[in-house]
Design a protein around this motif. Structure first.
Motif, PDB file in Angstrom:
ATOM      1  N   ASN A 462       6.309   7.655  10.473  1.00  0.00           N
ATOM      2  CA  ASN A 462       5.174   7.114   9.740  1.00  0.00           C
ATOM      3  C   ASN A 462       3.824   7.663  10.223  1.00  0.00           C
ATOM      4  O   ASN A 462       2.965   7.993   9.421  1.00  0.00           O
ATOM      5  CB  ASN A 462       5.190   5.590   9.818  1.00  0.00           C
ATOM      6  N   VAL A 466       1.014   9.662   7.998  1.00  0.00           N
ATOM      7  CA  VAL A 466      -0.366   9.230   7.837  1.00  0.00           C
ATOM      8  C   VAL A 466      -1.313  10.357   8.248  1.00  0.00           C
ATOM      9  O   VAL A 466      -2.276  10.691   7.550  1.00  0.00           O
ATOM     10  CB  VAL A 466      -0.640   7.956   8.665  1.00  0.00           C
ATOM     11  N   GLU A 472       2.149   6.288   3.763  1.00  0.00           N
ATOM     12  CA  GLU A 472       2.846   5.967   5.000  1.00  0.00           C
ATOM     13  C   GLU A 472       4.347   5.803   4.779  1.00  0.00           C
ATOM     14  O   GLU A 472       5.172   6.256   5.565  1.00  0.00           O
ATOM     15  CB  GLU A 472       2.265   4.661   5.590  1.00  0.00           C
TER      16      GLU A 472
END
Lengths: 716, 148
Positions: A462, A466, A472
């Motif tokens: 994740n 990002v 995400e």
């Protein structure tokens, strides 16, 4: 009781329930308050319990029973659904599946008690009850559904009035030294032949003694004039337990409640009841009522006993519950379950028929005068049409939606989310795409592999996402659709894509290819190295993937089904695996061609068009022959060379080229002669001949000759 | 392998189909033999193992046909009127045809007629004596085995 004949049905139905449980629990995780879902789960668990009980799978029954209890609590609002609970429920499902597998393999559920899971389940209930001890205790009692713990008002045999002759019967039996037992039997609501069940119960218990009193009367029971329960008194010299077990062993019996009674107490009770009639009547009525609720809709049970204020909403809920139940109950489908073997047999016979028809066609097209008869030809054409339609119908019968395979994936992705600690969503479409049953049965593993691959290798974690400016939560998609004679299943992700350079250096490092070879290879060829055995790109081995038994197994599994798999990737944007599967395994429309003096079949579905190409139009790209056709450069394959014929001495001026397609790519096959279209039955070459993938099978032509089937997909 | 076969034939007698390949006589255990068919059109399968001549249509079934000559490194088959295809059937793997030059007869050999050999070649598990003729007995499992 011999239940082996029901085993298949049991396994099928249990699978359905398991699947619906799994689906519902997934939904529940997202919407923990969804009452419909909770009810649905309760029903599925309940049905499973009942089925397992009927089949004598005690451990499975026990586990599902405890699951049901938990849902009882959820439904009454005493337990809130949280993720720990969802996890536990999934564990239960896995355990039940374990039983299922055992049952399928050995007809026995095995010996795993799953005590830990059961204990955890009970801990949940205990925790809920710990918070609200008073209400909880009572609820537990009710939920327990065991005779000794059951609420007293379920012993309905105590309620009905005995007339004098019945009293006499009971008394005389007791005096002759028999035990008198009162029993109330609850039949499952779904049961269709209640009278028959009642009869079976009577028959079972009468082995131990004589039934003294029936309520409703035996005539009424025979005519099915009763709800879901009936009571009786029996005089017997045996223990209560034996009678109880005998009655309980009858299938579709929900519960049996009973105890030993004595004439004295019975009569005393009755008299007391009569005396207190006025006062008691109201209460008794209410008890009966709440009990009716209980039997007709266990959905609505509230632990609160009957003050009317509380009873009213409960009743409403009950009504709602039972109403939904009727809706949820599937409308009787006009379908038949058929053993796949029978379909296989049918298919084989259709194949034989088509071969026979083909030979008739080939005879009729000979020059012999006998067969020039007009009406004979018409009949042959008619026969051709019929066999083709017949074949299509049989094929359709064998087609099942891939749903049954793919609908376990959301659960798997969910588990992977946890295990990998990555957030991801699975988007599926085309679950209703249909494939031959045999293919569907075997496509599960490869797809699962590809999905795991996407989850583990494809998607970044994740933080990286990002940082890269991507959403995400990663997405994985599974898309199925039909394309001509093929079904395409795409499995992809929006992850980092395959780093071609990394694959290349890894391949060189492993000695799979040399540096020089690597320089010669196209990007696509390098990516295809991933399908080689024991070529894993995983930096570390996890239990999800990276053992190097991944993509090569996927590839060989899919190829065994007559399909193929290819991969498209864009660095930084994602990877898509495209699995292509043939719609049918047995009979296809094919173009028959001659290559030198041999006959070959090419599946019509993969043919794009046929061209006559003058030899002078052949161009060369990197020393390979290509043709330039309507703006496309198409590689040319001299089939005689591909198939190891001696080279021809002089070349004709013009070549017959069959243009075949696979997805976006095209290839031109040079053949010597076109023989026309034919419906062919695919036969395997057997296990002895290990040949290249190029020949996917053989077929028997009308004149009894054998022709090979070319799998043109392997050329592209 | 020969040892296992030895035990099963200990006491009883066995029937063998006697065939000719080249100048030699060979015996094929009759229990493996499903059928004997005349030479027919064999469809070549490109890229198959070299000893496979191809496939035939045996009453609607596809059956691969191998040349025992090529497998035994003998000169390639010359098909004559006497050439036959012996269809042997092995559990699980299915049927397979073996081309022989000629089928002579069926003989019954008892244990005493058979001399077990292990050094006579990969495909022979014994030599039978019938009258004054010698018959080399094929080990079918070795013949159909793939990578010999």
């Amino acid at each position: 009781m011999d239940v082996s004949q029901y085993l298949d049905v049991f396994i099928d139905e249990a699978n359905e329930h398991l699947q619906s449980l799994s689906d519902c629990i997934m939904t529940l995780e997202k919407e923990p308050e969804n009452m419909d879902t909770i009810n649905e789960i309760f029903r599925a668990a309940h049905s499973l319990k009942g089925m397992a009980g009927t089949m004598g799978f005690k451990r499975m029954q026990h586990l599902t029973h405890d699951m049901e209890n938990v849902f009882q609590e959820v439904r009454s609002g005493k337990i809130k659904v949280d993720s720990a609970m969802i996890d536990l429920l999934f564990k239960c499902l896995d355990a039940i599946e374990g039983y299922q597998d055992n049952i399928r393999a050995t007809s026995d559920e095995g010996t795993e008690d799953n005590d830990i899971i059961i204990k955890e389940l009970n801990d949940f209930i205990a925790a809920a009850n710990g918070e609200k001890p008073k209400a909880g205790e009572k609820a537990e009692q009710k939920a327990e559904q065991k005779p000794e713990a059951a609420a007293e008002n379920e012993k309905r045999f105590l309620e009905f009035e005995l007339n004098d002759s019945e009293k006499d019967k009971i008394r005389s039996s007791e005096e002759s030294g028999l035990h008198i037992y009162g029993l109330t039997v609850y039949i499952q609501k779904e049961c269709l032949l209640k009278a028959a069940r009642a009869f079976l119960v009577f028959k079972a218990v009468e082995e131990y003694g004589e039934i003294l009193v029936y309520n409703p009367s035996s005539q009424e029971i025979e005519d099915e004039h009763f709800d879901c329960d009936f009571s009786f008194y029996i005089g017997s010299s045996e223990e209560y337990d034996k009678i109880f077990q005998a009655a309980k062993a009858v299938s579709e019996i929900d519960d049996v409640i009973g105890e030993e009674v004595h004439y004295e107490t019975l009569v005393a009770k009755q008299e007391k009841a009569e005396n207190d009639a006025a006062a008691e009547e109201a209460k008794a009525a209410k008890e009966t009522e709440s009990e009716v609720e209980k039997t007709s809709a266990p959905a609505a049970e509230t632990p609160v006993a009957a003050p009317s204020a509380a009873a009213a909403p409960a009743k409403q809920q009950a009504a709602a519950g039972s109403k939904k139940q009727t809706i949820a109950k599937p409308v009787t489908n006009r379908t038949v379950r058929v053993d796949i073997e029978k379909l296989d047999a049918l298919m084989n016979q259709v194949s034989e028929l088509i071969i026979a028809k083909n030979s008739l066609v080939s005879i009729s097209s000979t020059e012999a005068a006998d067969f020039q008869n007009q009406s004979f030809r018409e009949q042959i054409e008619y026969l051709e049409r019929i066999t083709t339609t017949l074949h299509e119908s049989v094929m359709k019968v064998r087609m099942v939606p891939i749903e049954s395979v793919v609908n376990k994936f959301p659960r798997m992705i969910r588990d992977l989310c946890r295990k990998l600690d990555k957030k991801m969503d699975l988007y599926m479409s085309g679950e209703d795409t249909e494939l031959d049953r045999t293919v569907v049965d075997q496509i599960g593993d490869p797809l699962q592999h590809l999905l795991r691959n996407s989850a583990d290798h494809g998607l970044e974690d994740n933080e990286t996402r990002v940082a890269k400016g991507k959403p995400e939560v990663g997405s994985i998609f599974l898309k199925a659709f039909q394309e001509g004679n093929n079904v395409i299943i795409e499995v992809g992700d929006d992850g980092s894509g395959i780093d071609v350079e990394a694959v290349r250096s890894k391949a060189i490092e492993r000695g799979v290819i040399t540096e020089e070879q690597a320089d010669m290879m196209t990007q696509k060829e390098i990516i295809n190295l991933l399908f080689l055995p024991s070529f894993s790109m995983a930096k570390k081995i996890t239990d999800i993937s990276g053992r190097g038994v991944g993509l090569d197994v996927v590839k060989s599994n899919i190829e065994a089904l007559g399909g193929d798999v290819e991969v498209k990737t864009q660095l930084g944007e994602g990877t898509t695996f495209t699995v292509r599967l043939p719609l049918t395994l047995a009979i296809i429309q094919a173009l028959m061609v001659e290559i030198r003096d041999e006959k070959y079949a090419i599946a019509l579905g993969s043919i794009s068009n046929i061209e006559d190409i003058p030899v002078k139009d052949i161009k060369y790209v990197e020393a390979e022959e290509v043709i330039h056709l309507r703006g496309k450069v198409i590689p040319l394959f001299r089939m005689d060379q591909v198939l190891d014929f001696e080279p021809r001495e002089e070349e004709p001026e013009s070549l017959t080229v069959v243009i075949v397609k696979k997805g976006d790519s095209l290839a031109g096959l040079v053949v010597d002669n076109l023989m026309g279209q034919q419906e062919i039955v695919i036969k395997s070459l057997g296990k002895y001949i290990n040949n290249t993938k190029l020949i996917s099978g053989a077929t028997i032509l009308g004149d009894g000759e054998v022709a090979l089937i070319l799998d043109v997909n392997t050329l592209m | 392998m020969a040892k296992a076969a030895l035990e099963t034939v200990e006491k009883e007698t066995k029937q063998y189909i006697v065939v000719k390949v080249g100048n030699e006589q060979y015996g094929i255990d009759i229990s493996y033999v499903d059928n004997i068919v005349r030479m027919q059109k064999i469809t070549r399968v490109p890229k198959a193992q070299n000893y496979f001549k191809g496939i035939i249509n045996l009453r609607g079934e596809i059956v691969p046909v191998m040349s025992i000559r090529i497998k035994m490194d003998l000169p390639d088959d010359v098909f004559t009127n006497a050439s036959r295809i012996i269809i042997v059937k092995i559990e699980e793997k299915g049927s397979m045809g073996i081309i022989v030059d000629q089928v002579k007869e069926v003989v019954t050999l008892s244990r005493d007629d058979i001399e077990r050999v292990t050094n006579k070649g990969r495909f022979i598990n014994g030599i039978g004596t019938h009258g004054d003729e010698l018959i080399s007995l094929f080990e079918i499992n070795a013949i159909i085995e793939e990578n010999v």
